[in-house]
Design an enzyme around this catalytic site. Structure first.
Site, short mmCIF file in Angstrom:
data_model
loop_
_atom_site.label_atom_id
_atom_site.label_comp_id
_atom_site.label_asym_id
_atom_site.label_seq_id
_atom_site.Cartn_x
_atom_site.Cartn_y
_atom_site.Cartn_z
N SER A 191 11.71 7.75 3.05
CA SER A 191 10.54 7.99 2.67
C SER A 191 9.56 8.49 3.65
O SER A 191 9.79 9.17 4.50
CB SER A 191 9.96 7.26 1.36
OG SER A 191 9.04 7.82 0.64
N ASP A 345 14.32 14.06 -7.28
CA ASP A 345 13.19 13.44 -6.47
C ASP A 345 12.32 14.60 -6.02
O ASP A 345 12.90 16.02 -5.80
CB ASP A 345 14.04 12.98 -5.04
CG ASP A 345 12.95 12.49 -4.18
OD1 ASP A 345 11.88 12.28 -4.42
OD2 ASP A 345 13.39 12.10 -2.93
N HIS A 375 14.27 9.11 -5.92
CA HIS A 375 13.29 8.67 -4.75
C HIS A 375 13.50 7.07 -4.87
O HIS A 375 13.24 6.45 -5.81
CB HIS A 375 12.06 9.14 -4.54
CG HIS A 375 11.46 8.80 -3.34
ND1 HIS A 375 11.45 9.81 -2.33
CD2 HIS A 375 10.68 8.05 -2.81
CE1 HIS A 375 10.80 9.44 -1.32
NE2 HIS A 375 10.30 8.37 -1.77
#
Length: 406
Positions: A191, A345, A375
């Site tokens: 991320s 995502d 995610h």
């Protein structure tokens, strides 16, 4: 807080509850998702945490970011002792790190992994990513350095990036002290940690006083601020766990920017006309393969440029924050990469566009796409049980396989 003010806030509780329910009810779980109920339950719990954080912040009990950090540390129990690793807490100059060294003896020196945790620059910690770093150290027989960079808002952007550069440079200079080959050091992160991984690689690409990084591993990274209506943003805007609005909300909070500009950013009003041709060379739905548009995509309408909005969010165009916008001369110097993307995502296409940018410059990319990934699924995999998802396990295995080749 005065009694009248407290009464007024209490009266808002039903409104906040309705708002929370409405947001939760709009969530969409992909119809073909094999672990549909598990994802729905996990999202419900996560969204409850965000809802409580916003409420406590609103009534002045505790800022939302501090509540969420505390909650994360409480719900993630410390793992048991690991007989296969030597684990030490150190400081690389002014940066806290935790280093994981395999006990198994080998001939020669090991590879080194510098891990940057996710959390939008405001959450996450060495503690939260303990299991992830242990897993990578054991499965790839590598020395892992987990970087405890300082968080916003106490330490404003770009402190997070600066700490990551400091820790990486220190490790590269002292690698042999930990049995690591300085030419086999890899940056890695998920991320926002994936964003940091490539931003650090970009920053060190022209350093002649250091060995070249061996590779960069980017796990569902955020890479650009130009287009928040790419196919993945449209298709996955209501799919847990990173909803479209939440992505931009957290990003603006990281930069300490006015949240009122969100709608203008979604419309693309922040892009100056003279910069559009430059950015469209790198950021365009035209570069997303057709198979990623089959779930639906509508080109966005054009909206007028707002100088006021651009002035507010100009720092988002910094390659430290949006590494896809780095100049060609910077991209040319990058090491090979492993890029992991997830079908469900909003940041999927950020990864695909960065993959294309690297390949256009002749940089080798190993790509792993998780067809049922979302995610955070790789992070959750190390916890197993009720929050472990099959796609996350696959992602961890692919990362380990890549590392063993470095």
């Amino acid at each position: 807080m005065a009694a009248s003010a407290r009464t007024k806030d209490v009266r808002k509780i039903p409104l906040l509850a309705v708002s929370y329910y409405y947001e939760h009810s709009r969530v969409e779980i992909p119809p073909g998702f094999s672990q549909r109920l598990k994802l729905y339950i996990f999202h419900y719990i996560l969204n409850l945490g965000f809802g409580l954080a916003q409420f406590f912040d609103h009534v002045g009990i505790i800022p939302d970011v501090y509540f969420l950090r505390t909650l994360m540390n409480l719900v993630i129990p410390p793992p048991l002792k690991d007989k296969h690793l030597i684990i030490k807490d150190l400081r690389f100059e002014e940066v806290d790190v935790r280093i994981y060294q395999p006990k198994m003896s080998i001939t020669g020196q090991r590879r080194g992994i510098v891990y940057f945790h996710g959390g939008a620059g405001q959450f996450g910690s060495i503690h939260a990513y303990e299991r992830t770093c242990r897993y990578l150290a054991r499965k790839s027989n590598s020395v892992v350095v987990s970087v405890g960079y300082r968080l916003a808002p106490e330490h404003p952007y770009p402190t997070q990036f600066e700490d990551c550069v400091t820790a990486t440079v220190h490790f590269m200079r002292t690698a042999q002290d930990y049995g690591v080959d300085p030419s086999r050091i890899i940056t890695c992160g998920d991320s926002s940690g994936g964003t940091l991984s490539t931003a650090v690689a970009q920053a060190l690409g022209n350093r002649r006083d250091l060995p070249k990084l061996r590779a960069q591993i980017l796990i569902y990274p955020y890479s650009q601020c130009v287009d928040f209506n790419l196919p993945s943003y449209q298709q996955n805007k209501r799919i847990p766990v990173l909803l479209k609005e939440r992505t931009l909300y957290l990003g603006l909070k990281h930069l300490n920017k006015d949240l009122s500009v969100m709608e203008a950013l979604f419309k693309g009003c922040h892009i100056p006309e003279d910069l559009k041709p430059k950015y469209q060379k790198w950021v365009s739905s035209d570069y997303i393969p057709h198979e990623f548009k089959t779930r639906g995509y509508e080109p966005s309408a054009t909206h007028p440029f707002s100088k006021e909005v651009y002035t507010e969010v100009k720092s988002m165009f910094d390659p430290v924050y949006s590494p896809l916008l780095a100049e060609d001369s910077v991209i040319d110097r990058l090491p090979e990469a492993f890029i992991l993307t997830c079908e469900y995502d909003v940041l999927r296409d950020d990864g695909l566009l960065y993959k294309k940018r690297l390949e256009d410059h002749g940089i080798k990319v190993t790509w792993c796409h998780l067809q049922e990934g979302f995610h955070g699924s790789v992070f959750l995999a190390v916890f197993g049980g009720i929050i472990g998802f099959q796609s996350g396990y696959k992602g961890l295995q692919e990362i380990s396989n890549f590392l063993r080749l470095m």
